[in-house]
Motif scaffolding. Structure first.
Motif, PDB file in Angstrom:
ATOM      1  N   TYR A  42      -5.491  -3.781   5.685  1.00 20.66           N
ATOM      2  CA  TYR A  42      -5.259  -2.777   6.731  1.00 20.66           C
ATOM      3  C   TYR A  42      -6.490  -1.894   6.896  1.00 20.66           C
ATOM      4  CZ  TYR A  42      -0.332  -3.966   5.853  1.00 20.66           C
ATOM      5  OH  TYR A  42       0.862  -4.635   5.679  1.00 20.66           O
ATOM      6  N   VAL A  54       0.798  -1.229   0.000  1.00 19.47           N
ATOM      7  CA  VAL A  54       0.000   0.000   0.000  1.00 19.47           C
ATOM      8  C   VAL A  54       0.830   1.279   0.000  1.00 19.47           C
ATOM      9  CG1 VAL A  54      -2.036  -1.039   1.079  1.00 19.47           C
ATOM     10  CG2 VAL A  54      -0.218  -0.129   2.518  1.00 19.47           C
ATOM     11  N   GLY A  98      -4.670   3.750   2.640  1.00 20.45           N
ATOM     12  CA  GLY A  98      -4.524   2.323   2.385  1.00 20.45           C
ATOM     13  C   GLY A  98      -3.907   1.558   3.532  1.00 20.45           C
ATOM     14  N   HIS A  99      -3.094   2.247   4.331  1.00 23.68           N
ATOM     15  CA  HIS A  99      -2.461   1.595   5.483  1.00 23.68           C
ATOM     16  C   HIS A  99      -3.134   2.009   6.782  1.00 23.68           C
ATOM     17  CE1 HIS A  99       1.223   0.839   8.197  1.00 23.68           C
ATOM     18  NE2 HIS A  99       0.558  -0.284   8.036  1.00 23.68           N
ATOM     19  N   SER A 134      -7.159  -0.772   1.252  1.00 24.11           N
ATOM     20  CA  SER A 134      -5.932  -1.536   1.017  1.00 24.11           C
ATOM     21  C   SER A 134      -6.002  -2.283  -0.304  1.00 24.11           C
ATOM     22  CB  SER A 134      -5.700  -2.531   2.154  1.00 24.11           C
ATOM     23  OG  SER A 134      -5.529  -1.873   3.386  1.00 24.11           O
TER      24      SER A 134
END
Length: 252
Positions: free
Chosen positions: A159, A131, A188-189, A163
């Motif tokens: 995550y 990511v 994304g994280h 993600s």
């Protein structure tokens, strides 16, 4: 620069184009053949040029060895750090520098945000490779077969809802990143953290590292962070120019 040194240095890019005989070297320098021969003999004595059996000259092994030694002694972190600090002072957000080593993308430098909300990333810590913006940049530059092999052996942790879900999606995104020359990680994280990244290239044009700007939503929105992309890319280009020994592009 002395005339003799100037002429000798002119010979090297000539031979980089391919082997040349004494007459061709003399003609390029605009000197008598005896002068050209004297210069070639000096360069030959130091291993900078080599005389082939057909009496033509080419670049010597010593020159390549010195170039390789110089390249291996370059420290991208040392070169990049002042540029990263300047970017941080300009925008205030967290700046990262990362490289791809032994199958992992690792942070090798970090300049902290001036804002009270800090990130938990650490120098030496592997990033969330599926990511992170810096990871996408580094993996996107791999040869096609290697890129696909890496993508297919990775795990894809969820995550957040944003993600990357699987190898096929990751490969599609890497293609986009490679084509446009920059990357993002918008939640994304970590849902609250946004990031934009840009590549740092060596003399051969390949990506050797990646730098990024990261900030939480409570400080700036994703669009506001994306507006800083020109500054980030300018920083990456300045680092690339210094690392590769090429003239820097005019500031944006």
């Amino acid at each position: 620069m002395s005339q003799t040194v100037d002429r000798a240095l002119t010979i090297l890019p000539l031979l980089a184009e391919g082997p040349a005989n004494l007459e061709q070297v003399a003609a390029r320098l605009g000197v008598h053949k005896s002068t050209a021969l004297r210069l070639l003999r000096t360069l030959h004595a130091h291993g900078m040029v080599y005389r082939q059996q057909d009496q033509r000259y080419r670049l010597g092994a010593r020159l390549f060895a010195l170039a390789q030694q110089a390249f291996e002694s370059l420290d991208v972190r040392e070169i990049a750090h002042p540029h990263l600090v300047a970017l941080n002072e300009r925008c205030g957000h967290t700046v990262h520098l990362a490289v791809y080593e032994d199958g992992e993308v690792v942070y090798i430098d970090k300049v902290e945000s001036r804002y009270p909300v800090r990130m938990y990333s650490r120098i030496g810590k592997p990033v969330a490779i599926t990511v992170a913006a810096v990871a996408k940049l580094l993996l996107a530059d791999l040869p096609d077969a290697e890129r696909r092999a890496v993508a297919e052996r990775l795990d894809y942790p969820a995550y957040t809802a944003r993600s990357t879900p699987n190898a096929a999606a990751f490969l599609r995104e890497l293609t986009v990143v490679r084509d446009r020359g920059w990357a993002t990680d918008f939640g994304g994280h970590e849902e609250s953290i946004n990031c934009v990244g840009a590549p740092i290239r060596g003399a051969d044009g390949r990506v050797v590292a990646a730098c990024s700007l990261s900030a939480p939503n409570v400080v700036v929105s994703a669009d506001e962070l994306l507006a800083l992309l020109p500054a980030l890319r300018g920083t990456a280009e300045a680092i690339s120019a210094e690392f590769s020994g090429k003239p820097a592009k005019p500031a944006r």
